[in-house]
Design an enzyme around this catalytic site. Structure first.
Site, PDB file in Angstrom:
ATOM      1  N   GLU A   1       5.049  -7.566  -2.461  1.00 12.56           N
ATOM      2  CA  GLU A   1       3.815  -8.212  -1.989  1.00 12.56           C
ATOM      3  C   GLU A   1       3.744  -9.728  -2.155  1.00 12.56           C
ATOM      4  OE1 GLU A   1       0.467  -6.146  -3.686  1.00 12.56           O
ATOM      5  OE2 GLU A   1       0.686  -4.440  -2.335  1.00 12.56           O
TER       6      GLU A   1
ATOM      7  N   GLU B   1       2.762   1.699   1.124  1.00 13.34           N
ATOM      8  CA  GLU B   1       1.759   1.835   0.064  1.00 13.34           C
ATOM      9  C   GLU B   1       0.421   2.184   0.681  1.00 13.34           C
ATOM     10  OE1 GLU B   1       0.821  -0.912  -3.005  1.00 13.34           O
ATOM     11  OE2 GLU B   1       2.898  -1.495  -3.383  1.00 13.34           O
TER      12      GLU B   1
END
Length: 861
Positions: free
Chosen positions: A435, A529
């Site tokens: 991320e 995710e």
């Protein structure tokens, strides 16, 4: 105030927290009550590890004597006999120190002085700011980017902060006269299209004295089959004492090769072979008088892996994996560290977690970048079980410094880990980080320092090393999420979001929308995710809390465990959207809340995953669609707390995990409502066409038999997802004489009994709190053991009406542990049998029956 020195016995591998607990200085387990606060002093101190050991002449007479430290956590000075021999600054690096000149015959002392990680970080932060005139921000109280250590040890939104210290992997003397085999890396390549014949590309890395020449005789075998015998090679080491030898070996026709596949894909074989390299080394400068043998064995699998990224109209790229030339749908989850104290994690626990992924029909798991590169045993199990690994490098959620000193240790880390891991057939893809690209786009878009540092670290260094090191040429993405090849084309600097649904992989979280409604979810290419939280069971929470902590509304002690700022509110709000919430009370009402949270979570992830599984069409207006991967967040828990996990910290399955067993099945029937139209898709992830029976049943909540049934017969294409039924819901309810949506629900089944294939599902027509539920009066009819000395029990239940979201558990302190293969299920037609797998063979049928608890929605008061 006087300083008090603490002296205690240490265990290696280990950690200071484990040592203090074992010796009774820490009076309780680190996860009990407020110990994550009360035990902070441990991490703020420096700790020194000392050991005396004996060295004899056999060791001292060797030409090379190294101290090999496979893992020190983290910042340390290493002394032998009070002489500094080296320093460490990276938890993920194997360190080698030449100690021949400092050792003596007889007794010696090693001392490893480890600095407090928080103290080191503060020092590095200040030094960096002063030297480079900018700062690196952090999402935790300690700026973990300044230390190469497990980021999650400083706390995360699912776990506590315990910045450990210690010797967390093996340490010892490594002695030899000539050379040793340090690593073997292998690539398997098919020689023909049918993949019946294969070749091996092999590199053997050796270490010896710097700038030295030796001669090696190589023997290489596959299982018991000899591939190479006494092949001579001159070994010339570089200034670091390293050299390598390459081999291209075609496997002879008389050695049959069975290809390796992920769990549930194609013929579902996870055949592994033992590849052994044996090197007899002689020293050219010693007139060939000294000969030593060094050997290594690796388990390998024969398979190919490819990430397919092809253009989509009007805009976008596919993002899916092919193994051995076959596309497969990636079904799975995300892995976090199993404990803050990594030395306490047993092989049995790791096996339980990975076997649980296989039992839930998963074939892929992402090792998240804020943890650690996992143990050899972890990856060996993944190979054995067919769980493909999406491997993040250990960087997460924040900018990282990219000064020369930092990059040097990162380069070493990545190179060492690649050589350790790349032989595993289970590893499918490397990702530079978790991320960071996405975070920098959102928060730090205009900071040129962070943009330059990111490119330097993850592209110039990590990507380059991966490209040079990985013989299997696995795909590499700079981050997760990323836009895959589109990020490459944009030179990683585009204004385009890294979470663009038309490219690469996607992370998606939503805590405000109705998460049982599929229309709120993104139509991405690969969702790596997504998740929603729930509370673990009372059994698990009791390991960390006092009995009077369990109340509803939640006590302060329980609320404090929620590490996510909006976590408790989102769980309660989402549960209240669908259920009547418990009344105020003590442990029973608290248990009701836990139950509702787990059902809410399971239904949310079920709804989302089923959408991703059937979403194979491409939207010709946007390019969205063709989802080919779903990895929910997260598999496991690090402690007893509300999180996104499907398995609790003691290994117990939440309801979500048993749901995953259903929604990741290769054959899946998915009902859904689309603009008042009932649609039913059938997903077939097998590589053959399937004929199947199809049925829809309409039930009233007040009865246990259907009031209407529709049957049909269909044929599905291989590896497909197709709508097989579509009809206005109002027409179906009219035909079935269901007068109101709150009176009825639907069930669905597809089956092929010849091949023992079946999928069942249900569809609610309104929220449970608005449905006319009737107390079903569930009874336990029978409990039978599966066989002699078997740990499997079959539990037979009955109900007078439809029983929704039935949860099975055991009474507190029952001492019965294991997994229900279904939980949170519905009882239709008055009866249902559930399989329970016990962890012990000593449990009897009567114990199961006496201590079983059955809960359904109408039991919540």
């Amino acid at each position: 105030m006087a300083m008090i020195a603490i002296k205690l016995k240490a265990k290696v591998p280990g950690s200071i927290h484990s040592d203090l607990r074992r010796e009774g200085i820490l009076k309780q387990d680190i996860y009990v009550q407020y110990n994550d606060i009360d035990y902070q002093w441990v991490s703020l101190d420096n700790w020194t590890f000392v050991k005396t050991f004996t060295v004899d002449s056999n060791i001292l007479n060797k030409k090379t004597v190294n101290l090999l430290a496979k893992g020190i956590d983290t910042i340390s000075n290493v002394f032998i006999n009070d002489k500094l021999i080296g320093k460490t600054n990276n938890q993920f690096v194997r360190y080698k120190f030449n100690v021949k000149q400092v050792l003596k015959l007889g007794q010696n002392t090693i001392r490893i002085a480890i600095q407090s990680a928080p103290a080191y970080i503060r020092q590095q932060y200040n030094d960096f700011k002063q030297k480079y005139n900018y700062t690196i921000p952090s999402i935790t109280a300690n700026n973990y980017a300044f230390i190469r250590k497990m980021a999650a040890s400083f706390g995360w939104d699912w776990g506590p902060s315990f910045p450990t210290q210690g010797i967390w992997k093996d340490i010892g003397l490594e002695v030899y006269d000539t050379a040793i085999v340090r690593d073997i890396v292998v690539d398997t390549k098919p020689v023909n299209k049918s993949m019946t014949r294969w070749s091996l590309n092999l590199i053997v890395f050796l270490e010896s004295i710097a700038d030295h020449e030796l001669m090696g005789l190589f023997d290489i075998s596959l299982d018991e089959n000899v591939l190479i015998t006494k092949q001579r090679h001159i070994l010339k080491t570089n200034s670091m004492g390293e050299c390598s030898v390459k081999f291209d070996i075609e496997i002879p026709d008389n050695i049959p090769i069975t290809v390796w596949y992920p769990n549930g894909v194609a013929n579902d074989t996870q055949k592994l072979y033992k590849l052994t390299v044996n090197v007899s080394v002689v020293d050219n400068n010693d007139n060939y008088n000294t000969e030593e043998v060094s050997a290594q064995t690796k388990k390998i699998g024969f398979r190919t892996i490819r990430l397919v990224q092809q253009p989509i109209r009007p805009k976008g790229l596919t993002f899916y994996f092919e193994v051995n030339g076959l596309p497969f749908y990636a079904k799975g989850t995300n892995w976090i560290p199993a404990h803050n104290l990594l030395d306490t994690v047993t092989d049995d626990y790791i096996r339980h977690l990975l076997v649980s992924t296989k039992e839930a029909n998963m074939n892929m798991m992402r090792v998240w970048g804020g943890g650690v590169y996992e143990t050899d045993y972890f990856y060996e199990l993944a190979d054995e079980l067919g769980i493909m690994i999406w491997q993040d490098m250990m960087f997460a959620c924040a900018p990282y410094p990219a000064n020369q000193e930092y990059l040097e240790t990162v380069d070493l880390e990545v190179r060492q880990q690649l050589r350790r891991l790349e032989n595993h057939p289970s590893i499918a893809i490397w990702s530079g980080n978790n991320e960071i690209q996405y975070v920098e786009e959102i928060i730090y878009r205009n900071n040129s320092h962070f943009i330059d540092d990111y490119y330097n670290m993850f592209i110039k260094h990590i990507k380059t090393i991966v490209d040079n090191e990985d013989l299997m040429v696995r795909p590499f993405v700079s981050s997760s999420p990323s836009n895959g090849l589109q990020s490459v084309k944009d030179n990683y600097t585009s204004s385009r979001s890294a979470n663009d649904y038309r490219y690469g992989d996607v992370h998606y979280y939503n805590y405000n929308s109705p998460l049982w409604n599929w229309t709120v979810f993104p139509s991405g290419k690969f969702v790596s995710e997504y998740g929603f939280q729930s509370y673990p069971s009372l059994e698990t929470l009791s390991q960390a809390f006092l009995d009077n902590d369990f109340t509803y509304p939640l006590s302060k002690a329980v609320q404090r465990r929620q590490q996510n700022l909006l976590g408790y509110q989102s769980i309660e709000t989402m549960s209240a959207r669908y259920f009547k919430m418990p009344s105020n009370g003590l442990v029973d009402r608290f248990n009701d809340f836990v139950y509702l949270s787990q059902i809410t979570q399971a239904m949310a992830i079920k709804s989302e995953t089923e959408f991703y599984r059937r979403n194979r069409d491409i939207d010709d207006q946007t390019g969205n669609g063709y989802t080919m991967g779903a990895l929910y967040w997260q598999l496991n828990d690090i402690w007893q707390a509300p999180t996104w996990a499907s398995i609790e910290s003691n290994g117990k399955w939440k309801v979500l995990h048993s749901y995953a067993k259903q929604f990741f099945n290769n054959l899946l029937v998915v009902p859904y409502e689309d603009n008042n139209q009932l649609k039913v898709s059938v997903v077939n992830d097998y590589y053959s066409k399937i004929d199947y029976n199809f049925s829809i049943k309409v039930y009233k909540w007040s009865q246990n038999k259907p009031i209407y049934e529709l049957k049909d017969f269909y044929k599905s294409d291989s590896f497909s997802a197709k709508v097989v039924y579509s009809k206005p819901i109002v027409d179906l309810l009219t035909e079935s004489k269901c007068l109101n949506r709150n009176e009825c629900l639907l069930s669905f089944e597809v089956n092929n009994f010849e091949h023992k294939l079946q999928s069942n599902n249900f569809m609610l027509l309104t929220e449970p709190k608005n449905s006319k539920l009737i107390k079903p009066n569930i009874k336990v009819l029978d409990v039978k053991k599966g066989g002699i000395n078997d740990k499997t029990f079959i539990i037979s239940l009955s109900s007078e009406t439809i029983a929704p979201f039935v949860l099975l558990d055991f009474r507190p302190n029952s001492e019965i542990s294991g997994q229900f293969m279904e939980n949170g299920f519905f009882i239709f037609d008055g009866q249902k049998s559930i399989i329970f797998k016990s962890n012990s063979q000593l449990i009897s049928e009567q114990q199961i029956k006496d201590k079983l608890i059955v809960k359904t929605v109408t039991d919540v008061i």
